[in-house]
Structures are given as C-alpha cells and as structure tokens.
Design an enzyme around this catalytic site. Structure first.
Site, short mmCIF file in Angstrom:
data_model
loop_
_atom_site.label_atom_id
_atom_site.label_comp_id
_atom_site.label_asym_id
_atom_site.label_seq_id
_atom_site.Cartn_x
_atom_site.Cartn_y
_atom_site.Cartn_z
N ALA A 260 7.25 -4.06 0.27
CA ALA A 260 6.64 -3.04 1.13
C ALA A 260 6.93 -1.60 0.72
CB ALA A 260 7.11 -3.25 2.56
N ASP A 280 11.48 -5.75 1.13
CA ASP A 280 11.55 -5.25 -0.24
C ASP A 280 12.97 -5.43 -0.74
OD1 ASP A 280 9.55 -3.24 -2.01
OD2 ASP A 280 11.67 -3.13 -2.55
N ASP A 306 14.98 -10.14 -1.53
CA ASP A 306 14.00 -10.59 -2.52
C ASP A 306 12.87 -11.31 -1.78
OD1 ASP A 306 13.14 -13.18 -4.24
OD2 ASP A 306 13.46 -11.45 -5.54
N CYS A 378 -1.71 -3.28 -8.06
CA CYS A 378 -2.22 -2.03 -8.64
C CYS A 378 -2.36 -2.19 -10.15
CB CYS A 378 -1.34 -0.85 -8.27
SG CYS A 378 0.41 -1.05 -8.71
#
Length: 451
Positions: A260, A280, A306, A378
C-alpha cells in the site's frame, strides 16, 4: 570508499549541489542505488540537509535531466572524446555529464557550466588530472553539442535497448517511439483532491484532467503549496488514481490494500468510506503512509508485513475487496523515476512475475464469494500485466473478469484493452504543451469471485 577531495578554501556557489548530484549519479550508475533511497529516508545523502531549497531543486533537476537524457549524452560525449569517457575516475564522468546536461538542456550559462564542472574534478584527487580534458570537451560541447543531437534526432537513444525492443514487440514501433518521446519530458505534478477539483485547479494554477485529477506545473516543495498542510489533497499520478476507483461503491466494505505505501490508493478507498487494511513490508514507507493519513484526517488499519506472508496468515478471513498493487519492474513510471530504466534488467521480469503470481493466488483465497479483486502494476511489460491475469483466470475457475467500461475512465476508451482491462501508456492524454500531457504506464484488471 568515498572519493578523496582536495580541501577548498571556501565553497563556490552551486558547487555543493553539483557535488551531491555527482555522488547520487554515481550511486545510480555504478552502485545500483535508487534515487528514492538516496534522496529520502535513513540512507539519504548526508549533504542534502545542508543544501538550500534552491540548490536542492537544482540538484534534483540535474540528476533527473542526466538520467532522462543519458543515451543522448553518451552519444554526444563519445563524439567529443577521442578515447571515450575516463573509466578510472567516476567523478570525471559525472562532471562531463553534469556540464553537458546544463549546456544542452538547462538554463545555465555555458561558462558557469564549464567552470563548475572543472572545479568538480579538481576537488577529487583521482579525477583532478582530467580537469583540462573536462574543460576542453565541455567547451566543444557548447559549440558542437546541439548539432550532434540534431544529427540523430531520436529519443529512443534514451531508452535502454532491451526495453525499447520489448516495447516495439508488444506495442508496435510507432507507439514505442511515442512512449520514448513522452518519458523524455519533465513530468507535471498530479494531485488527487478530496473535493472540488475545479477550485483546486484554479488555486494551483493548473487544470482538471478528464479523470478528475488536478495537474499543475508548479515546482518546489509540495508542502508549501496551498491546501497541502490542511489535508485537502495528496500527490498521485493521474493513472495511479484509476485502479482504486474500479471497486465502485466501497462505503462500509472491508478492503485490503496490498503493497500500500506510500498510501495514495489507501487514501482514496478510505475517503470513499471503505474499512481499509493497508499492508506493506517497508517500515519507512509505512511511516509515510501513516503521516499522510494523519494529514488527510483519514483512517485505515496499517500493518507492516510481507504481503504474501500476511495473506497466508489470514487465509480464513473473507474480504469484500482486495487491491493487489504488486511489486513490479515499474517501467511505466520512468517519466517520474528516470533511474528505473538504467537500474532494471530484463532478467528482473521473471522473478517479479513469479511474485505477482503468488500474491494473486493467495489473494483469491481471502475473497468472500462475490468479492472483488483489482490487480494493478505500474509496468509496461505484458508478463506483469495481461499475462499475469490470463494465467490466474486459467488456474482459478471461480474467478471471472469484470470488463471496465469506458464511462468508468472518463470516456477514454483508448485506455482500455480489447478484454476490458486498463492499460495506460506514457503517451496517453496528449496536450499542446507536452509538459501537461502523459500518464504513468499502468495495467489494471478487475476480477470477481463467483458465488
């Protein structure tokens, strides 16, 4: 071992910024350290705290310009150097890159660019013997550099060849060239606002994008911009703002935001009324997420863990939705993170694709029947996008794709694949002012667990 430097009787204005820029370039190009880790956090360059805001901005622009134009700079300097760039003194290489970048693309007088680069090598014991060479080459660059650029007229030089070959194979040569041109531009500042984007576009001297993000060319510290400290908005690329919206109405729903940090998507989901669990593994990045949520007056359960391990430990829980914003090669973000193209290798794709597969398979088990999974990366690489989702659908018969409609992305049908997934490219959203165009490259798919 840090480079040995001669002591200078007094610091020349602008030299400290260029010295730190040289150190950071050396970190990226020779030590494989990311820009983010060198600019922020516990491992940040110690000299940054002594720079003025002006010098800090100059340093950042220098580094970004060089990494964004590294292939072209290599072409120009190779034509001006009889024996190539010196390899025994990294500071000489950095000084040449810094001087040439200022001469060719920055609003710095040529004589100042040459003088400060010479001083840069003179202050380093190993590089000092190249002071005369640096002086001569940069003076030639001021006279001959632009014609050497015009001689090739190709921004594909600034994309690593392995990456350009992949983009041509997957998107076609014309689109690959458009991508290369787009990532060569300095990016705008995109923000997501809590409400009234038109008002904030006016206050920030920008414009509202069709997708609802506000885009501005204002520079400097974002903390000093109107509305930041009051928590009215947060920084988030316009493409990165799209995946969280694919859940639709999330009010009252339990949503997991996996991987996140730094928290843009968590903020979107929390603002929309979801009960968000943000996961995260990075304590430093999660500190930023907590700080952002506090500034924005938004709530979420924040867990440092994790992602795959957390999913394994919580396999008996059922969630309404899971956002898997998976670790990836990040090749879609090169316009904002120009170090990515030079730090990544093609061999990085396979292990990351394996991690993405594992996260997806574990995430499915935490969805209640009828629950929704949004997967995004991304990356521009198909292994980390289209192929990952195709493999999941083939192995999990309970999962089906829910195609995204053009109306969900402001009518921009060009952002959607034939299967109904999101695929933004850096060359999308063109603008008459190239600085106001473009998006990060993102892939997102929306899947539902059938009842």
């Amino acid at each position: 071992m840090p480079p040995q430097r001669f002591a200078l009787p007094s610091e020349v204005p602008g030299l400290a910024a260029r010295r730190i820029a040289a150190d950071i370039l050396d970190g990226v190009l020779h030590k494989h350290r990311t820009l983010d880790e060198q600019l922020d956090g516990a491992a940040a360059h110690p000299g940054l705290k002594n720079l003025s805001d002006r010098d800090r901005a100059l340093m950042r622009r220098l580094v970004a310009t060089i990494l964004r134009r590294l292939g072209t700079l290599g072409h120009v300097l190779s034509r001006l150097l009889d024996r190539g760039i010196p390899t025994d003194a990294p500071r000489a290489q950095s000084a040449l890159l810094i001087g040439a970048a200022q001469i060719l693309w920055m609003d710095v007088p040529d004589h100042a660019a040459v003088d400060l680069s010479v001083r840069l090598v003179q202050s380093d014991r190993r590089a000092a013997k190249y002071a005369g060479l640096v002086n001569a080459v940069l003076r030639r660059c001021a006279r001959e550099g632009q014609p050497l650029i015009d001689e090739v007229k190709s921004q594909t030089l600034d994309v690593p060849p392995w990456l350009m070959a992949r983009w041509i194979a997957h998107y076609g040569e014309a689109v690959a060239r458009d991508i290369a041109a787009a990532i060569g531009q300095d990016p705008s500042l995109d923000i997501t606002v809590k409400s009234d984007p038109e008002q904030w576009a006016t206050r920030l001297h920008g414009e509202t994008l069709p997708t609802g993000s506000v885009r501005t060319l204002l520079q400097g510290s974002v903390k000093m911009l109107p509305g930041f400290s009051e928590g009215h908005w947060w920084v988030q690329d316009a493409a990165a703002a799209l995946p969280a919206r694919l859940f639709g109405d999330v009010a009252g729903k339990a949503i997991v935001d996996l991987c996140a940090a730094p928290g843009g998507k968590t903020a979107q989901l929390a603002l929309a009324g979801a009960r968000v669990t943000a996961i995260d593994r990075s304590p430093h990045r999660m500190t930023r997420l907590r700080d952002n949520l506090a500034r924005l007056a938004l709530d979420a359960e924040v867990v440092v863990a994790d992602g795959a391990d957390w999913l394994e430990r919580n396999h008996d829980r059922g969630f309404d939705g899971i956002l898997v914003d998976a670790p990836c090669t990040s090749t879609g973000t090169i316009r904002r993170h120009p170090d990515v193209g030079w730090l990544r290798q093609e061999s990085d794709i396979a292990p990351l694709a394996a991690l993405q597969k594992r996260l997806l398979q574990k995430a499915v088990t935490l969805l209640r029947p009828g629950g929704m999974l949004v997967y995004c990366t991304c990356s521009l690489e198909p292994e980390e996008g289209e192929q990952a989702v195709a493999a999941l659908l083939a192995s999990e018969p309970a999962m089906r794709r829910v195609p995204i409609e053009a109306a969900e992305v402001a009518g921009l049908g060009e952002l959607l694949t034939a299967e109904g997934d999101l695929r933004t490219l850096p060359c999308h959203l063109p603008h008459v002012d190239p600085r106001l165009g473009g998006l990060d490259g993102f892939y997102a798919a929306r899947l539902v667990r059938q009842t």
